[in-house]
Design an enzyme around this catalytic site. Structure first.
Site, PDB file in Angstrom:
ATOM      1  N   GLY A 150      11.473  -6.535   4.500  1.00  0.00           N
ATOM      2  CA  GLY A 150      12.779  -6.273   3.918  1.00  0.00           C
ATOM      3  C   GLY A 150      13.305  -4.920   4.353  1.00  0.00           C
ATOM      4  O   GLY A 150      12.764  -4.305   5.281  1.00  0.00           O
ATOM      5  N   HIS A 152       9.118 -15.870 -10.352  1.00  0.00           N
ATOM      6  CA  HIS A 152       8.397 -16.022  -9.092  1.00  0.00           C
ATOM      7  C   HIS A 152       8.360 -17.436  -8.542  1.00  0.00           C
ATOM      8  O   HIS A 152       7.960 -17.623  -7.401  1.00  0.00           O
ATOM      9  CB  HIS A 152       6.989 -15.455  -9.237  1.00  0.00           C
ATOM     10  CG  HIS A 152       6.974 -13.987  -9.096  1.00  0.00           C
ATOM     11  ND1 HIS A 152       7.314 -13.151 -10.133  1.00  0.00           N
ATOM     12  CD2 HIS A 152       6.754 -13.185  -8.022  1.00  0.00           C
ATOM     13  CE1 HIS A 152       7.259 -11.902  -9.718  1.00  0.00           C
ATOM     14  NE2 HIS A 152       6.923 -11.891  -8.451  1.00  0.00           N
ATOM     15  N   ASP A 194      16.816 -12.821  -1.061  1.00  0.00           N
ATOM     16  CA  ASP A 194      18.132 -12.685  -1.682  1.00  0.00           C
ATOM     17  C   ASP A 194      19.281 -12.884  -0.707  1.00  0.00           C
ATOM     18  O   ASP A 194      20.437 -12.937  -1.117  1.00  0.00           O
ATOM     19  CB  ASP A 194      18.252 -11.290  -2.311  1.00  0.00           C
ATOM     20  CG  ASP A 194      17.329 -11.123  -3.490  1.00  0.00           C
ATOM     21  OD1 ASP A 194      17.040 -12.135  -4.157  1.00  0.00           O
ATOM     22  OD2 ASP A 194      16.890 -10.000  -3.754  1.00  0.00           O
ATOM     23  N   SER A 251      10.617  -2.091   4.557  1.00  0.00           N
ATOM     24  CA  SER A 251       9.706  -2.213   5.695  1.00  0.00           C
ATOM     25  C   SER A 251      10.422  -1.952   7.016  1.00  0.00           C
ATOM     26  O   SER A 251       9.842  -1.376   7.945  1.00  0.00           O
ATOM     27  CB  SER A 251       9.102  -3.631   5.720  1.00  0.00           C
ATOM     28  OG  SER A 251       8.427  -3.897   4.515  1.00  0.00           O
ATOM     29  N   GLU A 267      19.887 -11.923 -12.002  1.00  0.00           N
ATOM     30  CA  GLU A 267      19.208 -10.904 -12.810  1.00  0.00           C
ATOM     31  C   GLU A 267      19.946  -9.564 -12.824  1.00  0.00           C
ATOM     32  O   GLU A 267      19.791  -8.767 -13.745  1.00  0.00           O
ATOM     33  CB  GLU A 267      17.763 -10.701 -12.344  1.00  0.00           C
ATOM     34  CG  GLU A 267      17.676 -10.296 -10.885  1.00  0.00           C
ATOM     35  CD  GLU A 267      16.241 -10.140 -10.384  1.00  0.00           C
ATOM     36  OE1 GLU A 267      15.355  -9.767 -11.146  1.00  0.00           O
ATOM     37  OE2 GLU A 267      16.029 -10.407  -9.182  1.00  0.00           O
ATOM     38  N   LYS A 301       0.842  -1.198   0.000  1.00  0.00           N
ATOM     39  CA  LYS A 301       0.000   0.000   0.000  1.00  0.00           C
ATOM     40  C   LYS A 301       0.879   1.250   0.000  1.00  0.00           C
ATOM     41  O   LYS A 301       0.375   2.351   0.015  1.00  0.00           O
ATOM     42  CB  LYS A 301      -0.906   0.005   1.237  1.00  0.00           C
ATOM     43  CG  LYS A 301      -1.725  -1.257   1.435  1.00  0.00           C
ATOM     44  CD  LYS A 301      -3.127  -1.136   0.851  1.00  0.00           C
ATOM     45  CE  LYS A 301      -3.907  -2.403   1.165  1.00  0.00           C
ATOM     46  NZ  LYS A 301      -5.123  -2.578   0.444  1.00  0.00           N
ATOM     47  N   MET A 304      16.993 -14.984  -9.365  1.00  0.00           N
ATOM     48  CA  MET A 304      16.862 -13.707  -8.668  1.00  0.00           C
ATOM     49  C   MET A 304      18.205 -13.225  -8.126  1.00  0.00           C
ATOM     50  O   MET A 304      19.137 -14.011  -7.954  1.00  0.00           O
ATOM     51  CB  MET A 304      15.854 -13.847  -7.534  1.00  0.00           C
ATOM     52  CG  MET A 304      14.430 -13.851  -8.070  1.00  0.00           C
ATOM     53  SD  MET A 304      13.218 -13.848  -6.752  1.00  0.00           S
ATOM     54  CE  MET A 304      11.714 -13.544  -7.710  1.00  0.00           C
TER      55      MET A 304
END
Lengths: 369, 369, 369, 369
Positions: free
Chosen positions: C115, C285, C140, C118, C235, C74, C182
């Site tokens: 992470g 994913h 990761d 946050s 990536e 959000k 990833m």
């Protein structure tokens, strides 16, 4: 709008939840209501155990093992052992009560998922006037009239995975590994997992075995430079000579077999006769658990959806069956009459023989027994 | 150009092949030759069992269980039981012969992968002048001086997967499932798999248990509406009251425990005391097999590569160990002195307690025993 | 009795539910109440999104991927883009509102799982007076101050499994397989899965690569009779020559890279330069989903339980971290300062080099760059 | 004593090695010799590529993906493009050379495992006098005349497993996940994995789709409180309105579709039209690799053993097929005539509809299209 009640009975089989999922969705699509009766007929006896099931309630259960409805055996409603106040066990018939509650709640039909025991009970309720549809459930794949039952592919996969794991350690240590798998009356799990898992010997109830033949195969492997062997034994396999070791005739037999099962018996005989380092393992309930394989999910969903279509068509006292790769109704009575045995002249048996698997039969080939 | 010989000894552990893979590649990179001795010291006794290993010979084995070198126990070369012509067993010391052949073949160093038994033998050869490097191998993770051994994560994963499978069927049928896992002297596998697999009770050798406590937990679950329980038992777990049931003191004890193991004992007691439908399962050799997990592959490759770097640095009579997440040499002698026990005041034990796991200790908490 | 609120934020990581499970159980044991705030801070804004969590509510979630609390982004409460009635986007600070509701509901502490984004937000709330504890989450494994984060082992396992699958088909068809995994800023997943999955080449952000070196390795494989190669690309890997293809400077670069990612770029270059049949795959994913591995379950449970112990000890504005294999508190501010890069002189990198893996660096060895 | 030659051609399919395993064992049992021709017809052109296969050579390959014989496409021997000294490509017919060598080496029969291309070539050799038996191989399950081909169950399982993994992350983050699976001409993999993996939408070549319908389903999910959706797309799925986006006719089409495939096209349309966070993934070669499932192992072993029995019975220019669950010979010519499409009135399609899956057809139901 119809009201449908669904129940699951008997031992666990991966795919039960997928059947429930399909029934709930297929009814929802038709505008019908679905209720689940907990622990077999529990919901007919106690309203707290009769739960409304909507698509939301069954979200994602198609991939889960077990059954959200529970399947604790409460016994046969036609002859249920109950304890009275004096602590005595009495056998009572509560089928009328169940019939009454079925009517009172306004159910149109009962979809009963279960093995031959549960299906027979369902049929008796059909005789009393309940509109019943059966969905066959047996991990052993031994139900007549249906080519396959869900849960079987998962059980076979679990057993094959175990054989794969044991392979490397058997080979590194020059060992004989004996694995006991499910199959009291038929050798389906043993046959399928044994072929897929590289077994040297497969022992099934359909072909009584001779330990001499089993050991001859293991010794032959040695001769060919393969110093390890894998033996798969169905729990219901029996010796050929009529010495029904299940009854425990000898000193050794008693302990080993009664307590340890046929797998441990076979292992101890191999140990004695070939001097090979031999280990045994009983897979047991591992075979009943876990997320159903893709194959079983699809099969279980098809069974569930087909059951709802049978409701629509008004075909009752019938069971959904897989015949020629199609879902068809068959009378419950004909389905539960006999157990489906491994057919000894199938191409699967021929394949097993062709790739060198021994079935422990003394006349060289089980086909000429 | 150096010539290195490598051997694997003792029980199976997923990752053995990955160690061999890394040793062969790391030597190849340095221009050294690698030879593999089959079945422990077999290659030192019979040239047919001494095989040249190049990157091509070990292609893809990093992901395979078992060991391409075999690991059949031939016994301790310092006191080997051999049968003479008269059929009598004599114990002989063949270590000098092995030393001679080691020199004759021009080996620079012997990388011995094995458990404490094999490492002790390696150390005795070091005392005789052989340049030896040890790589620790125990699926039980119970070797002092190294934080982890390869194979352990795979064993724990196999056990956890089994617990996951049993979960759904335990829940559907309101059952208690007792699972016996490896761990004769320490409870590492039981602890890790039990926490990860949602066990209610974990019984480990480090904390002698009381069946009353175990059953209290199961009954407490009932009270909270959880009608099933999962109990994980290390094969070396013992009862608290000193009744060392391993020796089989009682009528029941004898049969159940001697023949069935502690898992079956625990299950039968729960059955008797709680009246719950209780099943038991022994995972056994499943825990030693299969492709190593990613974690174990990486760990085993690191052990192998580190061993070769130790050859380069001339550090012998040492074992590779994981200390503070780094590969370091430790003297073999210090490594094999003691077994590593589960530390009772670790945060893992605290975590287990915090999520409500019972260790079967009667004083409420094992920490105050 | 304390009231604790827990939230999950940012991208998915297997193990989130296990942290929640442990927090709920550890609080329950202490007699505290736990509430979950949906979708990050959603529960602070709308009471419908603040849910009471008891052991029953979290039954069995320790083995499930995803998060029961949701994690839809959000935005940052300190600068939240919202649309006004006129349809214009305005940035507002709703942190005071959240602080007010935190107090009103009587919460003692907020356990924020997330992470670095946050965690930084959590720290800003701590500065405003909220008692906050952070639990680090990054698939990761690139968070400073903690040796490991949960989810990483699962992601690496998924990637390794994919490499295993591609191996057989690459070999049968003499192909080069390029797999993009990833890792935008660090090469942890690429390094771990590449070593464990038998990669020939691993390209990571920490070592800018040279396509000539990559192709030299593939050609060298041919010379040694290995007609297939596996290339793992993080990536965030970049070319060595400064041609930052991410910006799309050249003719080729634009299309291939912008649309297809670095994996597709590497594959197309290999195709052009070596004439080998080359295929590429982006795992995406898949790496974030699924049931956490045993390793990650245990780690996540330990993180959750340790967070509750930190509440007990009154250590706030800190994050739980794994240091020297133990759970310890570290200040949130120090944890989020830098990204943890792959250490180029670790024994893991040495292992990779020793088993012949190429990192695409042109000076022969990345260590002398 | 007969001499049999076996070859594998075309794309990879899990189970190829199991067919080889069964052929070698079944021939060994009959006292026949087996030779493997590497890379299709390679062994007929270069003796180094013709390898003797005994049970020892194929030990344990039944569980391995890929093919030990290799399957690098060298082209059609009847019209092979070869480069002459001047660097020009010429098309030559080398079939006579192959016929000559087949005779010279004294082969009795050639068992050719391959897809429709390889089978057609085999048939042309049969017309020239070679005794040929075909074993069908297509991961797509789209070969007429056989109910199933090996490799399909493994591909479906891999796809379903991927859907399972994406499920949790889709749900936690309220996302739409679009997964592109194999199936250029038919939707078998998409249909089976989609049903088993809980897809909301399945798009297959047999039912041209309408993006409006796809988005309507996703929006309907929202309305019912399910804030995530799973969309499975076969790589050969096409839009309903005749806008053959494969040719890249529109503004959007060109880049997205030509470069990204239909999965990426569908994802970008959903993103635009529903404003949902939408991700796409192409499973690609993951579906062709890995150890075959139990189901595929058994099926492949049966195919191999049946082929040898056909040699015994002298039935040539035929292919082994699974018909009514039995292995039977069918003429190669009839097998390769048409592709097997998903039957739209099967109970599988009905099941999919019953559990609420949308096929993207605009008239409400694809059945009335």
């Amino acid at each position: 709008m119809k009201k449908i009640v669904i129940s699951t009975g008997g031992g666990d089989a991966p795919g039960l939840n997928a059947v429930i999922f399909a029934v709930v969705h297929a009814c929802y699509k038709r505008g019908w209501e679905v209720y689940g009766s907990r622990d077999g007929y529990g919901g007919f006896l106690d309203l707290d155990d009769m739960v409304r099931l909507t698509p939301k309630d069954v979200a994602e259960i198609y991939s889960q093992g077990g059954t959200i409805l529970g399947s604790t055996n409460k016994g046969n409603p036609f002859s249920l052992p109950v304890e009275n106040l004096a602590g005595e066990i009495q056998v009572v018939d509560i089928s009328d009560k169940i019939m009454r509650n079925f009517s009172r709640m306004g159910f149109h039909c009962h979809i009963a998922i279960g093995g031959d025991g549960s299906l027979e009970i369902a049929h008796r309720f059909a005789e009393k006037g309940m509109q019943v549809i059966g969905v066959p459930k047996t991990i052993d794949n031994d139900l007549e009239e249906t080519e396959r039952t869900f849960g079987f592919d998962t059980a076979v996969s679990t057993a094959t995975e175990a054989l794969d794991k044991l392979h490397s350690t058997a080979k590194s240590h020059n060992r004989v590994m004996v694995v006991e798998v499910m199959g009291r009356d038929s050798g389906w799990i043993a046959l399928y997992s044994g072929i897929s898992g590289g077994a040297d010997v497969i022992l099934i109830p359909e072909i009584p075995f001779d330990m001499d033949e089993v050991c001859a195969k293991i010794n032959d492997n040695e001769l060919h430079g393969k110093h390890y062997s894998i033996v798969v034994v169905a729990e219901g396999a029996v010796t050929q000579d009529g010495a029904a070791f299940n009854k425990g005739t000898g000193e050794l037999g008693r302990q080993e077999v009664v307590l340890g099962g046929v797998g441990e018996y076979v292992a101890s005989e191999i140990r004695k006769r070939t001097d090979k380092d031999t280990r045994s393992l009983v897979l047991g309930h591992l075979q009943r658990g876990g997320s159903p394989t893709t194959f079983d999910r699809l099969l279980a969903l098809r069974f569930g959806a087909a059951a709802v279509r049978m409701v629509e068509e008004g075909i009752f006292d019938h069971m959904v069956a897989l015949v020629n790769s199609k879902m068809v109704p068959v009378p419950i009575t004909s389905a539960i009459r006999n157990r489906k045995k491994v057919s000894l002249d199938s191409d699967k048996m021929q394949t097993a023989e062709d790739i060198g698997i021994c079935f422990g039969h003394s006349s060289g080939s089980w086909r000429f027994s």
